[in-house]
Design a protein around this motif. Structure first.
Motif, PDB file in Angstrom:
ATOM      1  N   TYR A   1     -89.818   4.529 -20.406  1.00  0.00           N
ATOM      2  CA  TYR A   1     -89.117   6.094 -20.367  1.00  0.00           C
ATOM      3  C   TYR A   1     -87.091   6.050 -20.210  1.00  0.00           C
ATOM      4  O   TYR A   1     -87.110   6.530 -18.951  1.00  0.00           O
TER       5      TYR A   1
ATOM      6  N   GLU B   1    -101.311   7.032 -21.559  1.00  0.00           N
ATOM      7  CA  GLU B   1     -99.464   6.600 -21.405  1.00  0.00           C
ATOM      8  C   GLU B   1     -99.195   5.263 -20.556  1.00  0.00           C
ATOM      9  O   GLU B   1     -99.927   5.230 -19.391  1.00  0.00           O
TER      10      GLU B   1
ATOM     11  N   THR C   1     -84.538  11.898 -20.548  1.00  0.00           N
ATOM     12  CA  THR C   1     -85.695  11.331 -20.675  1.00  0.00           C
ATOM     13  C   THR C   1     -86.955  12.367 -21.426  1.00  0.00           C
ATOM     14  O   THR C   1     -87.250  13.227 -20.605  1.00  0.00           O
ATOM     15  N   ARG C   2     -87.276  11.288 -22.789  1.00  0.00           N
ATOM     16  CA  ARG C   2     -88.287  12.427 -24.028  1.00  0.00           C
ATOM     17  C   ARG C   2     -89.801  11.665 -22.188  1.00  0.00           C
ATOM     18  O   ARG C   2     -89.792  10.310 -22.247  1.00  0.00           O
ATOM     19  N   PHE C   3     -90.629  12.757 -22.543  1.00  0.00           N
ATOM     20  CA  PHE C   3     -91.886  12.774 -21.505  1.00  0.00           C
ATOM     21  C   PHE C   3     -92.981  13.360 -22.513  1.00  0.00           C
ATOM     22  O   PHE C   3     -93.116  14.162 -22.018  1.00  0.00           O
TER      23      PHE C   3
ATOM     24  N   ALA D   1     -97.413   6.136 -18.335  1.00  0.00           N
ATOM     25  CA  ALA D   1     -96.660   6.835 -16.889  1.00  0.00           C
ATOM     26  C   ALA D   1     -98.330   6.173 -15.828  1.00  0.00           C
ATOM     27  O   ALA D   1     -98.144   6.243 -15.036  1.00  0.00           O
TER      28      ALA D   1
ATOM     29  N   LEU E   1     -91.191   2.405 -14.702  1.00  0.00           N
ATOM     30  CA  LEU E   1     -90.847   3.665 -15.675  1.00  0.00           C
ATOM     31  C   LEU E   1     -89.915   3.570 -16.180  1.00  0.00           C
ATOM     32  O   LEU E   1     -89.307   4.063 -17.410  1.00  0.00           O
TER      33      LEU E   1
ATOM     34  N   VAL F   1     -89.240  10.849 -14.330  1.00  0.00           N
ATOM     35  CA  VAL F   1     -90.664  10.249 -13.988  1.00  0.00           C
ATOM     36  C   VAL F   1     -91.959  10.035 -13.806  1.00  0.00           C
ATOM     37  O   VAL F   1     -92.272  10.924 -12.838  1.00  0.00           O
TER      38      VAL F   1
ATOM     39  N   TRP G   1     -91.546  13.786 -11.296  1.00  0.00           N
ATOM     40  CA  TRP G   1     -93.060  13.791 -12.202  1.00  0.00           C
ATOM     41  C   TRP G   1     -94.409  13.951 -11.390  1.00  0.00           C
ATOM     42  O   TRP G   1     -94.974  14.071 -10.586  1.00  0.00           O
TER      43      TRP G   1
END
Length: 273
Positions: free
Chosen positions: A240, A141, A247-249, A143, A236, A204, A207
């Motif tokens: 995203y 992905e 924010t969809r992760f 990230a 990022l 993100v 995270w």
């Protein structure tokens, strides 16, 4: 590699979802000894103690900072008397004759030889015991892909060459199912993509600071970390973008539960019997 309990804890609700889903598939009868391998700061280990209050629940993690945090929190909950923690490399651990449940949540992806370890643990467990783990499977992905791409740029490569070894970090679900079945266990293996909705600035990046960025932080001089993160954050934001609800992760995970039968089916024996 240093771990920051507070940084990891920021997204506790989202990170705990796979653990709870995994736990729902583990149904031992009055377990005596339960082990959480890679327990981190121990909040989820405490959930095991509440689930099985008669059991001795033991958390193991290689991070002294995480275990210190876990012990401090456990001391404030005297009702969980059966909960203990230990600083230890999980690769040096083996199940004992009274181990009824072995669980590892988002830790084995850091251990290159974890499939060999899982096989050894599975074969060492006694009748009725359970072996369960969950690993992230999102290394392709953006990230992670963007982090690798930036780390490979000339300015960063001198510090980060070889630091991010994501490819092959985990197996596919079928390989884990075969591992359990080959060891004589019943297997329940599945994958789930959690669509986390994150809020706040650069969520993100925040995270990833708690997990995936740890090898980068470990390799870079302290004076360079902010510059790397600024470059990474810009990428990022494009990958995203925030929406009207956050924010969809998306986060794909593989969840595995193995159970040692109390008695072999006709014609079936465990490989080590």
């Amino acid at each position: 590699m240093h771990w920051d309990p507070d940084g990891y804890r920021e997204f506790t609700d989202q990170r705990s979802r796979p653990f709870v889903d995994l736990l729902s598939r583990i149904t031992p009868q009055q377990p005596r000894y339960v082990v959480d391998l890679g327990c981190g700061s121990g909040e989820l280990t405490a959930l095991l103690a509440r689930t099985w209050p008669e059991a001795q629940v033991h958390g193991i993690d290689s991070s002294a900072a995480m275990i210190e945090d876990a012990r401090t929190r456990a001391a404030a909950r005297p009702a969980e008397a059966g909960l203990t923690f230990e600083v230890r490399d999980l690769t040096a651990w083996t199940p004992g004759p009274h181990t009824d449940v072995v669980l590892s949540n988002a830790a084995l992806q850091w251990v290159p030889q974890h499939r060999d370890l899982l096989t050894a643990w599975a074969r060492a467990l006694g009748p009725g015991a359970w072996l369960a783990w969950q690993v992230p499977a999102n290394f392709d992905e953006p990230a992670h892909a963007l982090m690798r791409e930036i780390a490979a740029r000339p300015h960063w490569r001198r510090h980060l060459d070889g630091a991010l070894r994501h490819r092959g970090a985990v197996a596919e679900p079928g390989a884990y199912a075969d591992l359990l079945l080959d060891a004589g266990l019943e297997a329940d293996v599945w994958e789930t993509t959690y669509l986390h909705l994150l809020s706040g600035p650069d969520p993100v990046l925040r995270w990833m600071r708690g997990t995936g960025l740890r090898p980068v932080h470990a390799r870079l001089p302290a004076t360079e970390i902010a510059a790397f993160e600024a470059e990474y954050a810009q990428e990022l934001r494009a990958a995203y973008p925030p929406g009207p609800h956050g924010t969809r992760f998306p986060f794909r995970r593989i969840l595995c539960v193995g159970h040692v039968p109390h008695s072999s089916q006709p014609g079936r024996t465990r490989p080590d019997s």
